[in-house]
Write an enzyme that holds these catalytic residues in place. Structure first.
Site, PDB file in Angstrom:
ATOM      1  N   GLU A  36       0.866  -1.165   0.000  1.00 18.99           N
ATOM      2  CA  GLU A  36       0.000   0.000   0.000  1.00 18.99           C
ATOM      3  C   GLU A  36       0.914   1.229   0.000  1.00 18.99           C
ATOM      4  O   GLU A  36       1.792   1.329   0.863  1.00 18.99           O
ATOM      5  CB  GLU A  36      -0.878  -0.014   1.260  1.00 18.99           C
ATOM      6  CG  GLU A  36      -1.876   1.115   1.244  1.00 18.99           C
ATOM      7  CD  GLU A  36      -2.790   1.140   2.473  1.00 18.99           C
ATOM      8  OE1 GLU A  36      -2.752   0.187   3.276  1.00 18.99           O
ATOM      9  OE2 GLU A  36      -3.526   2.133   2.595  1.00 18.99           O
ATOM     10  N   ARG A 262       5.022 -12.745   9.745  1.00 16.95           N
ATOM     11  CA  ARG A 262       5.765 -11.536   9.396  1.00 16.95           C
ATOM     12  C   ARG A 262       7.083 -11.505  10.150  1.00 16.95           C
ATOM     13  O   ARG A 262       7.253 -12.166  11.171  1.00 16.95           O
ATOM     14  CB  ARG A 262       4.943 -10.292   9.682  1.00 16.95           C
ATOM     15  CG  ARG A 262       4.553 -10.084  11.134  1.00 16.95           C
ATOM     16  CD  ARG A 262       3.879  -8.719  11.349  1.00 16.95           C
ATOM     17  NE  ARG A 262       2.855  -8.443  10.349  1.00 16.95           N
ATOM     18  CZ  ARG A 262       2.818  -7.320   9.606  1.00 16.95           C
ATOM     19  NH1 ARG A 262       3.733  -6.390   9.740  1.00 16.95           N
ATOM     20  NH2 ARG A 262       1.854  -7.126   8.757  1.00 16.95           N
ATOM     21  N   LYS A 272       3.997   0.836   9.993  1.00 15.46           N
ATOM     22  CA  LYS A 272       4.128   2.108   9.294  1.00 15.46           C
ATOM     23  C   LYS A 272       3.590   3.265  10.131  1.00 15.46           C
ATOM     24  O   LYS A 272       4.106   4.370  10.060  1.00 15.46           O
ATOM     25  CB  LYS A 272       3.400   2.039   7.954  1.00 15.46           C
ATOM     26  CG  LYS A 272       4.263   1.375   6.881  1.00 15.46           C
ATOM     27  CD  LYS A 272       3.605   1.434   5.527  1.00 15.46           C
ATOM     28  CE  LYS A 272       2.867   0.153   5.284  1.00 15.46           C
ATOM     29  NZ  LYS A 272       2.277   0.042   3.947  1.00 15.46           N
TER      30      LYS A 272
HETATM   31  P1  ATP Z   1       2.345  -2.117   8.248  1.00  9.99           P
HETATM   32  O1  ATP Z   1       1.688  -3.058   9.212  1.00  9.99           O
HETATM   33  O2  ATP Z   1       3.753  -1.780   8.579  1.00  9.99           O
HETATM   34  O3  ATP Z   1       1.529  -0.911   7.905  1.00  9.99           O
HETATM   35  P2  ATP Z   1       1.347  -3.433   5.952  1.00  9.99           P
HETATM   36  O4  ATP Z   1       1.203  -4.895   6.009  1.00  9.99           O
HETATM   37  O5  ATP Z   1       0.098  -2.648   6.102  1.00  9.99           O
HETATM   38  O6  ATP Z   1       2.484  -2.972   6.925  1.00  9.99           O
HETATM   39  P3  ATP Z   1       1.620  -3.275   3.135  1.00  9.99           P
HETATM   40  O7  ATP Z   1       2.093  -2.155   2.298  1.00  9.99           O
HETATM   41  O8  ATP Z   1       0.190  -3.664   3.038  1.00  9.99           O
HETATM   42  O9  ATP Z   1       2.016  -2.950   4.621  1.00  9.99           O
HETATM   43  O10 ATP Z   1       2.534  -4.550   2.917  1.00  9.99           O
HETATM   44  C1  ATP Z   1       2.833  -5.096   1.668  1.00  9.99           C
HETATM   45  C2  ATP Z   1       3.172  -6.544   1.827  1.00  9.99           C
HETATM   46  O11 ATP Z   1       4.272  -6.703   2.704  1.00  9.99           O
HETATM   47  C3  ATP Z   1       2.016  -7.324   2.416  1.00  9.99           C
HETATM   48  O12 ATP Z   1       1.870  -8.521   1.669  1.00  9.99           O
HETATM   49  C4  ATP Z   1       2.447  -7.591   3.817  1.00  9.99           C
HETATM   50  O13 ATP Z   1       1.923  -8.809   4.269  1.00  9.99           O
HETATM   51  C5  ATP Z   1       3.969  -7.642   3.706  1.00  9.99           C
HETATM   52  N1  ATP Z   1       4.586  -7.262   4.966  1.00  9.99           N
HETATM   53  C6  ATP Z   1       4.370  -6.146   5.683  1.00  9.99           C
HETATM   54  N2  ATP Z   1       5.075  -6.151   6.839  1.00  9.99           N
HETATM   55  C7  ATP Z   1       5.768  -7.333   6.848  1.00  9.99           C
HETATM   56  C8  ATP Z   1       6.675  -7.941   7.773  1.00  9.99           C
HETATM   57  N3  ATP Z   1       7.025  -7.349   8.912  1.00  9.99           N
HETATM   58  N4  ATP Z   1       7.186  -9.150   7.443  1.00  9.99           N
HETATM   59  C9  ATP Z   1       6.851  -9.740   6.289  1.00  9.99           C
HETATM   60  N5  ATP Z   1       6.009  -9.231   5.391  1.00  9.99           N
HETATM   61  C10 ATP Z   1       5.459  -8.036   5.653  1.00  9.99           C
HETATM   62 MG    MG Z   2      -1.458  -3.899   4.542  1.00 13.12          MG
END
Ligand code: ATP
Ligand code: MG
Length: 563
Positions: A36, A262, A272
């Site tokens: 995102e 994760r 984030k």
């Molecule tokens: P945050 O919780 O930091 O806002 P998010 O999951 O909302 O992160 P996205 O931009 O949606 O952020 O993430 C893109 C991809 O990266 C998704 O498939 C998510 O599952 C993966 N991802 C995010 N954080 C991690 C992590 N700590 N370890 C592994 N994969 C991750």
């Molecule tokens: Mg997300």
């Protein structure tokens, strides 16, 4: 292509290999990385990127980069550009396969109409608070919305008017009609569309209704022909909805969602929302501050693509949450830099040394080894002269028992140069040592005494008249606690490390570094690995970041059999 360690098996690779063997998906493997664009990527995302692109590479498939840009209120073009840059930096190439969920807004709308026609979605007038109230809890079933049994024609008309901008933000939603009594809360008539009068960075003002992630995601996957939709564990409970949607719209295929744990790193925050807080409230100097776990930050810190990819490979993928030690990441950074970083001498806190018996005006070029780990790296010349700088902490006027470095009357080796002996100490009015007087033994050129006499210490040094000045930024962990916020109910600010940055302004480096290019990396002998700052360093005004110290706390764990 970037060389990484051999690829061990993991449960996701096993699933893909099995599917290929069984002839599923006509032998295709298509994955995607779906960020995102509402922040910068962090080291956790790197795990997901390595996994998705890695699987595509390993099985001769494709990996799409897809921006999940369904929430215009938080997303910005700056983030899109930084994300592309970071994925490229990790060494992956999406080729032509760059997509945006917003590309599918038309199709998503049509599928929503399809669900309404089939009696599987309805327009609901409850406010968001009411929706929450009606939803029930983990232990109590939800209640049906009073709008749940609207006629298809009315739903179609209302949904069209939602799209036409006839209602205020939040006045109505489109919801799937599934089961308000489902034990899985995600199945209790989840919202599919909301009204949001907001301009979108790609579709402008074309839309005032936007699809929810849970609706847009499975359909985007299917439209792109994704075979394996790999996501993090928190989406496990969303999988029934993922499957329900794909079973109930005329999607071209039905990708398989697979969840993995994760990455959580000790001494690090990764969400984030928290990173944004650090940036916005000035606890760090921006998203690319070298203390940040963002890819932009760790790149500036001097972590290499190779180190991160090897780290991601090593941690593997699991089905249970765990906490990975930050020291493991540092271990991979050291391992890579040890192999590749040229060795140089740099004095961080200079103390002047005058060699009394060295002829004034004389300069010698001494030969120094560039990288003992890499014979092909060769040697270089470093100038030696009468006035030098050594590290202030390498001298003590009254040395305690275990201090073997320079002290009055004591002899030590200057690396690649000579044995010197301290014969005098010059102090300022405050009694602080400002200069050492020494003598050298001309017979010890290269650092060895022909008579076989030994010294207990070897110091790094630079020639005062030749050295180049530099600012050096010493970075340390951003948090003092392994799980920031754990002690204060999630408030991570009290765990910030007040000493995470120390700036040294009067460092002196050997003259070969005068033209050091931004991002070039070195081992400063005895000090650690450093890189010229990407943003602030210029050949005229050098700024170096300490990437990582030389000492390897992980080695201890290794000895204890923990690695
Ligand atoms: P945050 O919780 O930091 O806002 P998010 O999951 O909302 O992160 P996205 O931009 O949606 O952020 O993430 C893109 C991809 O990266 C998704 O498939 C998510 O599952 C993966 N991802 C995010 N954080 C991690 C992590 N700590 N370890 C592994 N994969 C991750
Ligand atoms: Mg997300």
């Amino acid at each position: 292509m970037i060389e990484t360690e051999a690829q061990p098996s993991n449960f996701i690779r096993d699933i893909v290999a099995e599917d290929l063997k069984a002839g599923k998906n006509d032998g295709r493997v298509v994955t995607r990385f779906p960020p995102e664009p509402n922040g910068y990527l962090h080291i956790g995302h790197a795990k997901s990127i390595c996994l998705n692109f890695g699987i595509a590479q390993q099985f001769g498939g494709f990996c799409n980069l897809r921006f999940d840009d369904t929430n215009p209120s938080k997303e910005e073009v700056e983030y899109v550009e930084s994300i592309k840059n970071d994925v490229r930096w990790l060494g992956f190439d999406w080729g032509e396969r760059l997509f945006y969920a917003s590309d599918y807004f038309g199709q998503l709308y049509d599928y929503a109409v399809h669900l309404i026609r089939d009696g599987k979605a309805y327009v609901c007038d409850l406010t968001s608070e009411q929706v929450r109230e009606y939803r029930g809890t983990l232990t109590e079933p939800g209640k049906d919305s009073p709008y749940r049994n609207r006629a298809v024609a009315e739903n179609l008309d209302l949904f069209q008017r939602m799209r036409g901008g006839k209602f205020a933000d939040g006045a109505r939603t489109l919801r799937a009609k599934i089961d308000m009594a489902s034990p899985n809360i995600n199945m209790r008539d989840p919202v599919l569309y909301r009204i949001l009068q907001a301009s979108h960075h790609r579709t402008g003002d074309q839309w005032c209704i936007y699809p929810m992630y849970d609706y847009a995601h499975p359909i985007s996957d299917a439209l792109e022909g994704i075979t394996h939709s790999i996501c993090t564990l928190e989406f496990e409970d969303h999988r029934p909805l993922y499957d329900w949607l794909l079973d109930n719209v005329p999607a071209p295929c039905h990708p398989q969602q697979i969840e993995f744990a994760r990455l959580n790193l000790s001494y690090t925050v990764m969400s984030k929302r928290k990173l944004l807080k650090l940036v916005n409230e000035g606890f760090v100097f921006g998203w690319d501050d070298p203390r940040m776990p963002t890819l932009a930050g760790i790149r500036r810190r001097g972590y290499t693509t190779e180190a991160i990819r090897n780290f991601c490979e090593r941690i593997g993928v699991a089905k249970r949450e765990n906490l990975v030690d930050l020291a493991l990441l540092e271990y991979y950074v050291r391992e890579d830099l040890n192999r590749r970083a040229p060795r140089v001498m740099g004095v961080l806190r200079p103390l002047k040394v005058v060699i009394d018996n060295y002829p004034e005006g004389q300069v010698e070029e001494l030969e120094a080894v560039n990288n003992p780990e890499d014979p092909a790296a060769g040697t270089r010349k470093v100038p030696f002269s009468r006035v030098l700088y050594i590290e202030r902490e390498d001298f003590m006027e009254e040395p305690p028992k275990k201090f073997y470095r320079l002290a009055p009357g004591r002899e030590v080796r200057l690396r690649y140069a000579y044995f010197i002996k301290c014969v005098g100490v010059v102090k300022d009015d405050q009694g602080e040592v400002v200069e050492l007087r020494c003598t050298y033994d001309p017979e010890t050129r290269g650092g060895y005494a022909p008579d076989g006499r030994q010294v207990k210490a070897t110091l790094h040094w630079v020639s005062a008249g030749h050295a180049v000045p530099a600012e050096v930024r010493l970075y340390d962990r951003l948090f003092t606690q392994p799980e920031p916020g754990a002690a204060a109910g999630g408030d991570f600010l009290p765990d910030l490390n007040p000493r995470s940055l120390e700036i040294l302004k009067s460092c002196r480096l050997e003259p070969g570094l005068a033209q050091a290019a931004p991002a070039s990396f070195y081992q400063f002998e005895r000090q650690g690995y450093f890189c010229a700052d990407l943003r602030d360093s210029t050949p005229g005004a050098l700024v170096f970041n300490r990437t990582v110290t030389l000492k390897d706390p992980w080695a201890k764990l290794q000895q204890q059999g923990l690695k």
